[in-house]
Design an enzyme around this catalytic site. Sequence first.
Site, PDB file in Angstrom:
ATOM      1  N   GLN A  55       0.826  -1.196   0.000  1.00 59.84           N
ATOM      2  CA  GLN A  55       0.000   0.000   0.000  1.00 59.84           C
ATOM      3  C   GLN A  55       0.869   1.258   0.000  1.00 59.84           C
ATOM      4  O   GLN A  55       0.355   2.365  -0.078  1.00 59.84           O
ATOM      5  CB  GLN A  55      -0.919   0.008   1.235  1.00 59.84           C
ATOM      6  N   ARG A 115      -8.607  -1.563   8.458  1.00 62.32           N
ATOM      7  CA  ARG A 115      -9.566  -0.490   8.247  1.00 62.32           C
ATOM      8  C   ARG A 115      -9.744   0.370   9.490  1.00 62.32           C
ATOM      9  O   ARG A 115     -10.786   0.375  10.125  1.00 62.32           O
ATOM     10  CB  ARG A 115     -10.892  -1.079   7.797  1.00 62.32           C
ATOM     11  N   CYS A 116      -8.682   1.048   9.822  1.00 67.29           N
ATOM     12  CA  CYS A 116      -8.650   1.817  11.047  1.00 67.29           C
ATOM     13  C   CYS A 116      -7.574   2.864  10.854  1.00 67.29           C
ATOM     14  O   CYS A 116      -6.685   2.663  10.077  1.00 67.29           O
ATOM     15  CB  CYS A 116      -8.183   0.944  12.187  1.00 67.29           C
ATOM     16  N   GLU A 121     -12.490   4.300   6.025  1.00 66.14           N
ATOM     17  CA  GLU A 121     -12.583   3.335   7.122  1.00 66.14           C
ATOM     18  C   GLU A 121     -13.739   3.591   8.075  1.00 66.14           C
ATOM     19  O   GLU A 121     -14.018   2.755   8.949  1.00 66.14           O
ATOM     20  CB  GLU A 121     -11.288   3.373   7.933  1.00 66.14           C
TER      21      GLU A 121
END
Length: 796
Positions: free
Chosen positions: A223, A370-371, A741
Amino acid sequence: MTQPLDEIKIGGLGASRKRVEDNRFIRGKGNYIDDILLPGMLHMEILRSPLAHARIKAIDTSRAWKIPGVHLVLTGEIMATRNLAWMPTLSYDTQAVLATDKVRFQGQEVACVIADDPYIAKDGCEAIDVEYEPLPVIVNPEQAVAEGAPLIRDDKENQADNVIYHWEVGDAEGTERAFAQADKISRLKLHYPRSHPSPIECCGSIADFNRATSKLTVYMTTQAPHIIRAAVALVAELPEHMIRIISPDIGGGFGNKVPVYPGYVCSILASILLERPVKWIEDKTGNLISTGFARDIYLDGEVALRNDGKILAVRMHCDADHGAFFSDAQPSKFKIGLLHSAFAAYDIPVGHITARGTYSNKAPGGVAYRCSFRVTEAMFFQERMIQAAAHDLGMDQAAFRRANFVADDQFPHRTPFGFLTDSGQYAKCLDVGLRAVGYEDFLKQQAEARARGRRLGIGISTMTEPLGAGNSREYDILGIKMFDSAELKIHMTGKALVRTGARTQGQGHETTWAQIVSHELGIPAEDVTVEEGDTDTAPFGMGTYASRSTPVAGAAVAMVARKIRAKARKLAAHLLEVSEEDVEWELGRFYVRSAPSRGVTIQECAIAAYSNMPDGMEPGLENTAYYDPPNLTWPFAVYIVTVEVDPESGVWDVLNMVAVDDCGVRINPMIVEGQIMGGLTEAYAMANMQFITFDSDGNCVGSNYMDYMLPTAWETPGFELHSEVVTPCPHHPIGAKGIGECAAVGGPAAFVNAVMDAISDTGVRNIDMPLLPDRVWEALTYRRDVSGAPPVRSDG
Ligand code: MCN
Ligand code: CUN
């Protein structure tokens, strides 16, 4: 007169443009790492430890070397000769690349075999004989700090126990005083279980070292390609221009593709040794048991309350289980990430948080799924504590929230833990949600149903998330500041190419960055190509995680477009033969203020930049902008869930779910809705079914999709999304806040709160996620809290 451009028609800001990248994905024309074939490429497989904690007595690779087609067998011993048996982590710890002394978690990388094809490589792994001497195993923080606990990190000098850090923030004394004055103290203890991002595509890499040019090219599921290049440069002591990291199409990241994994490092060394491309593709179980997990954190929280419903103070202690290595990939100076964003949406005078991190015999990780670096935990703890506090006070849960929210005129608001929230309309979001779900009516229905023995429940969760890490004063990775950049080239035909250092993994950057250019310059979005992911072509950037792309890279796209517009204005003045001050801008066109019909389009300026520029002007129309965000962006959301719990079986069904998200200005409303839908689906999965834990021997329970379930459209309830509340971000060039997120962050507590509300008369304060039917049944039947902390029994 020319007609003014219709921004929505050209695909600008606010257009629900179809995702351009999907065109190749749905045709099966994506270019994922496993699609890439290089001439002479070899394949690598990893041998993983079956045991969670054991001393390695001997590794015998002789049988593997003899298998025809095997080119190389890598062990920790060979890695050590290159000083690569261990690697530094982004949290200033060390992590084993291939085990030398001990294995410290089940699934740890022990050896690699590189062969003509993956099957031979797998056979090679099976032909490696490892002699282990089992050691006692630790699977939770309590065991980690117990008297006589085995020392996991005996490789580290000065590490006498299993504690990684103690950390605190806030005002201990002030909090103490506030608690002394409280009418009531509400306490909640719970465990946010380990969860796993589990993207459809697992991790992988292809390393290609070319001896002739000394250049190392690595295709990698990352990423953050630029950070990887920096890390490789620092660890391998190779100059950056000799390293090219290419992140091809990514089949979902969700945080799983931020850390640096041993597989990447081993494929690189193998390629250097063999001078051939080496591909490593992880399998699903390898991904689930060994790559960066999330959460696994324990809360002991207290809220000091006044009888009228005012929160006086909060106090939290958190125990974080980091696994065998402290390898959090998070950029803040805070050991526990942004956990202290908790209660940022509530006007709370004072608070104190302590945290302790410990090692265990489990795969490393902790921050990513997802944070924004433990915000998910922060918001979960907050909303579970808020619901418990409202219940303890006997107050309506919505009214209690409204009474304690930060008000619209209180921004910028300094939280008790030091963050500065930027803007929001919290009460309005709540009201929209309550109206949509039919709150008052539901409460009546609930009471009637209860009288007939049916259990209905309603759960509310709110969240505000610090997104866009981060300003260079407070955030860095290995000392590198967290700005991002964008490069924009306008071709002479008026078509454009924009590149950023972010990396889309499914979020749709190829679609939305073009929309920002379109908004700033009036060039139709379909005329703008977006490129990301190749460090040889993309400008520098810190990558995509913590929903930072829109807040930082997206801002850079707007800023570079404005630079282009400034130059185009000079060209326009030249073409119109007036002075620059007399030139006005409307979308896509400059015109003479006193004679609006006399104008030139941005496309005419573009060709002029190559064919008819004023004397002394540098030709061309391209530029780069770096953007250092002044603050994080703070989106807000309210999620409301209604459920029915079946007391006989403990099964619960979602009746309705309403989501009100305020992420500022929406670039592409359809993509934003997709992000929210996906996040809510994951939230539902965490609350309901995703079960990954450990037995007392450290065996990972949940290492496959039979146990660790991915929700499909079949299981997933419907969601009703609301977009009517828009608070533009005051410090972002186009007013956008991150959204990637939010729903996964705020969603879980809404589901859990709903189930807890349905059984609120039982005295049960908590059931740990996932709220599996047997847990709910146990709570209802025995009227007791149900813990989900490991170890679990492995005999069923
Ligand atoms: N967007 C918008 N308007 C806004 C905010 C965002 O139109 N006000 C658009 C953006 O332009 C972008 C998308 O929504 O196309 C998400 O933007 P943003 O909130 O900036 O998040 P990032 O692009 O930085 O994505 C990261 C975020 C993270 S950290 C995880 S984890 C996650 C998530 O995105 N992983 C995902 N969503 C995912 N979605 C998919 N399909 N796959 C993943 O791996
Ligand atoms: Cu925390 S998961 Mo996303 O930031 O890549």
